[in-house]
Write a protein that holds these residues in place. Structure first.
Motif, PDB file in Angstrom:
ATOM      1  N   ASN A   3     -27.382  22.026  37.433  1.00 39.32           N
ATOM      2  CA  ASN A   3     -27.663  22.986  37.015  1.00 39.32           C
ATOM      3  C   ASN A   3     -28.634  23.951  37.115  1.00 39.32           C
ATOM      4  OD1 ASN A   3     -27.736  24.106  34.686  1.00 39.32           O
ATOM      5  ND2 ASN A   3     -27.674  22.408  33.435  1.00 39.32           N
ATOM      6  N   PRO A   4     -28.311  25.673  37.006  1.00 36.76           N
ATOM      7  CA  PRO A   4     -28.806  26.554  38.062  1.00 36.76           C
ATOM      8  C   PRO A   4     -30.223  26.642  36.801  1.00 36.76           C
ATOM      9  CG  PRO A   4     -26.988  26.670  36.903  1.00 36.76           C
ATOM     10  CD  PRO A   4     -27.035  25.818  37.096  1.00 36.76           C
ATOM     11  N   GLN A   5     -29.958  26.318  35.785  1.00 36.81           N
ATOM     12  CA  GLN A   5     -31.138  26.746  34.713  1.00 36.81           C
ATOM     13  C   GLN A   5     -32.617  25.996  35.131  1.00 36.81           C
ATOM     14  OE1 GLN A   5     -31.224  25.353  30.756  1.00 36.81           O
ATOM     15  NE2 GLN A   5     -31.920  26.272  30.374  1.00 36.81           N
ATOM     16  N   CYS A  44     -25.110  22.787  28.568  1.00 38.41           N
ATOM     17  CA  CYS A  44     -23.584  22.322  28.760  1.00 38.41           C
ATOM     18  C   CYS A  44     -22.601  22.871  27.640  1.00 38.41           C
ATOM     19  CB  CYS A  44     -23.932  20.880  28.478  1.00 38.41           C
ATOM     20  SG  CYS A  44     -24.071  20.144  26.461  1.00 38.41           S
ATOM     21  N   GLU A  45     -21.054  22.435  27.628  1.00 40.31           N
ATOM     22  CA  GLU A  45     -20.360  23.189  26.211  1.00 40.31           C
ATOM     23  C   GLU A  45     -20.733  22.779  25.153  1.00 40.31           C
ATOM     24  OE1 GLU A  45     -16.123  23.222  25.518  1.00 40.31           O
ATOM     25  OE2 GLU A  45     -16.499  23.028  27.105  1.00 40.31           O
ATOM     26  N   VAL A  46     -20.759  21.116  24.579  1.00 40.21           N
ATOM     27  CA  VAL A  46     -21.167  20.154  23.346  1.00 40.21           C
ATOM     28  C   VAL A  46     -22.053  19.367  23.681  1.00 40.21           C
ATOM     29  CG1 VAL A  46     -19.884  18.757  21.402  1.00 40.21           C
ATOM     30  CG2 VAL A  46     -18.384  20.992  23.037  1.00 40.21           C
ATOM     31  N   PRO A 138     -20.517  20.048  31.691  1.00 40.20           N
ATOM     32  CA  PRO A 138     -21.904  20.800  32.151  1.00 40.20           C
ATOM     33  C   PRO A 138     -21.198  22.363  32.390  1.00 40.20           C
ATOM     34  CG  PRO A 138     -21.842  19.601  33.780  1.00 40.20           C
ATOM     35  CD  PRO A 138     -20.436  19.308  32.807  1.00 40.20           C
ATOM     36  N   ASN A 139     -22.097  23.441  31.450  1.00 40.83           N
ATOM     37  CA  ASN A 139     -21.087  24.663  32.047  1.00 40.83           C
ATOM     38  C   ASN A 139     -21.054  25.642  33.202  1.00 40.83           C
ATOM     39  OD1 ASN A 139     -20.462  25.289  29.353  1.00 40.83           O
ATOM     40  ND2 ASN A 139     -23.269  25.634  29.103  1.00 40.83           N
ATOM     41  N   ASN A 140     -22.239  25.251  34.137  1.00 43.00           N
ATOM     42  CA  ASN A 140     -22.570  25.208  35.797  1.00 43.00           C
ATOM     43  C   ASN A 140     -21.749  24.044  36.722  1.00 43.00           C
ATOM     44  OD1 ASN A 140     -23.496  28.384  35.495  1.00 43.00           O
ATOM     45  ND2 ASN A 140     -24.797  26.884  33.884  1.00 43.00           N
ATOM     46  N   GLY A 141     -21.032  23.624  37.049  1.00 40.75           N
ATOM     47  CA  GLY A 141     -20.680  22.860  37.920  1.00 40.75           C
ATOM     48  C   GLY A 141     -19.873  21.789  37.170  1.00 40.75           C
TER      49      GLY A 141
END
Length: 561
Positions: A3-5, A44-46, A138-141
């Motif tokens: 996760n890049p955050q 993440c999405e949800v 996850p939003n990134n991956g």
């Protein structure tokens, strides 16, 4: 893929969430806040939180997806990935949740979400699972990393601590509300009980009442009736807690509203009437045990009616003894029940005691019951009268030694403070003083609750004896004409001793003079025959220079009121 955050950013979110969680009091607001911030933490999405819903332990879903919340979707106990994590208390990280055999499809089918990767963690309080949380897609991956899982578990530990705090607060609030409600219930229940101590003329009533919990089914009652009688007793409702307290309220209300019937009814008839009324208001299978007592200070009589409780105790001046009253069925079971009573002189004892079986059934730390031996010991080491109830209660508490009581306990004592009638009279034998003996016997008999017919026979018999002493025992010139008359009561008879210093007769003389009766002019005349007919035993003897006449008459059998 990580996760890049930035980690520092995610940690700052955790710190901010921790501060917010420490001050939040409302569970709904807390859950909404948790879900929004958990999406930031997991990027993440949800995010969803699933908490057990009552005893069923179904998991109720609260999500960042509004359609899920609107439909109140739940996962049955043991179903789905969430149910498995809740049961095993172990986190799982799945890359393709949709194809996982544990996946609970009804939840995803009720939304447009296409579930791919999923992390599910338990919210733990030691070995107890408070619920689970899920992060989805996850939003990134394509998958959550090990670092993501660790971060989510850290976040979950904060949530678990907060849930525990809210649970504890909720429990404390409920306990406070329950205490307040029980305090109110106790106050209401006590309003159905009369004063614990009262003086009704020469009769003192004192009570001890201790429920096993805040409210109970035991009670006591006393009512002074218009004709001077006193109705009192103790009761024990089957069961415990609020249901028993409600039946107790019914019972005491009906007792108070029917007490006046004892003016025209005897105690057994009143109990029969009370039973019929209780049968009309109590639920099937419930009943009330009562030990009732009716005291008439004017006639000096007492009536006892025991229905399902231990018998009354009476202190006769030397020891406490149980009154062998007939047993009856508890009230409220069947309208067909009929009740019996027994009647005794009030002077049978200076103090009476009624009690419920909770006194006997309390156990100490060794598992012994108070009735085994401690009850008898506590009763023996007292002389009745003032301080008796305090002594008994102290012995009871000492025996229990702070053990939790299994049953309510109630004791009611009745103490007779009326001045006792004299049991001896000394006089000079002369026809003019015979009335003093008559008045003495009548006063003594009234105090001991003897009926007019029985008293009249005692007066007639003693009048004949004293007349014979005046006529024949002392010569006409005698100046010392002293005599005494003593009376004593036994459980089944009255004993009279008459002593004088004049000439006396023997038992042999008495038998010759009374059989057969004659109108011949001889010592005693028909009077001796009257004496032999009235008394069950007559004994003439000499003791230390005195002539002694002992007269014994059996009491009539105990009669109903």
């Amino acid at each position: 893929m990580s996760n890049p955050q930035p980690i520092t950013s995610r940690q700052s979110v955790l710190l901010e969430v921790a501060r917010r969680l420490s001050s939040t009091q409302n569970l709904v607001e807390l859950v909404d806040h948790i879900l929004q911030r958990s999406r930031e933490v997991m990027d993440c999405e949800v995010c969803s939180i699933l908490l057990p819903d009552g005893p069923s332990e179904d998991l109720l879903i609260r999500s960042t997806l509004d359609p899920i919340n609107a439909m109140e979707v739940r996962v049955p106990k043991g179903k789905g990935i969430a149910g498995d994590v809740y049961a095993t208390k172990t986190s799982v990280n799945i890359e393709d949740a949709l194809n996982d055999p544990r996946h609970f499809r009804p939840a995803s089918d009720q939304s447009d979400l296409v579930t791919r990767a999923m992390v599910t963690i338990p919210l733990l309080d030691g070995d107890r699972c408070l619920g689970v949380m899920q992060a989805i897609n996850p939003n990134n991956g394509s998958a959550f990393t090990t670092q993501d899982v660790e971060m989510f578990e850290t976040f979950g530990s904060l949530i678990a601590v907060t849930l525990m705090r809210l649970e504890s607060q909720k429990k404390a609030i409920l306990e406070a509300e329950n205490r307040q409600q029980l305090s109110l219930a106790t106050e209401i229940q006590n309003s159905f009980l009369p004063a614990p101590q009262v003086r009704l003329g020469d009769v003192a009533v004192e009570t001890f009442y201790e429920p096993a919990s805040e409210v109970g089914g035991d009670f006591y009652f006393w009512h002074q009736i218009d004709d001077g009688k006193i109705l009192l007793g103790v009761g024990d409702v089957c069961g415990k807690g609020l249901p028993a307290a409600l039946d107790m309220a019914r019972g005491t209300t009906l007792i108070a509203s029917t007490a006046h019937l004892c003016v025209s009814m005897n105690l057994a008839e009143w109990m029969t009437t009370l039973n019929k009324r209780l049968c009309g208001v109590m639920k099937a299978g419930r009943f009330i045990a009562i030990n009732a007592m009716l005291v008439c200070p004017k006639t000096r009589r007492v009536w006892l009616c025991c229905a399902g409780l231990p018998g009354a105790q009476v202190f006769d001046g030397k020891a406490w003894k149980e009154v062998a009253a007939p047993g009856n069925a508890p009230l409220g079971i069947t309208c067909a029940a009929r009740y019996t009573e027994m009647s005794l002189p009030f002077s049978t004892g200076r103090q009476w005691m009624l009690y419920t079986d909770g006194i006997l059934e309390v156990q100490n730390s060794a598992g012994e019951y108070f009735e085994d031996s401690a009850f008898a010991a506590a009763m023996q080491h007292t002389n009745g009268g003032e301080g008796f109830l305090k002594h008994l209660v102290e012995q009871w508490h000492t025996f229990a030694d702070d053990s939790s009581y299994q049953d309510d306990a109630t004791v009611l004592t009745i103490t007779d403070h009326s001045p006792p009638a004299p049991d001896e009279i000394a006089l000079t034998c002369h026809p003019d003083t015979l009335r003093l003996v008559r008045e003495f016997i009548e006063t003594w008999s009234a105090y001991h609750g003897l009926n007019d017919e029985f008293t009249g026979l005692l007066v007639l018999g003693c009048d004949e004896v004293m007349s014979n002493i005046c006529k024949y025992a002392y010569c006409s010139t005698s100046t010392e004409r002293a005599a005494t008359c003593r009376m004593a009561s036994a459980p089944d008879s009255v004993r009279i001793l008459i002593e004088h210093y004049g000439a006396g007769i023997t038992n042999e003389d008495f038998q010759k003079l009374v059989a057969p009766p004659s109108i011949d002019c001889r010592i005693g005349g028909l009077g001796l025959h009257v004496i032999s007919e009235i008394f069950d035993r007559v004994d003439f003897r000499r003791e230390e220079g005195r002539s002694v006449i002992e007269l014994v008459k059996s009491l009539p059998p105990a009669s109903p009121g």
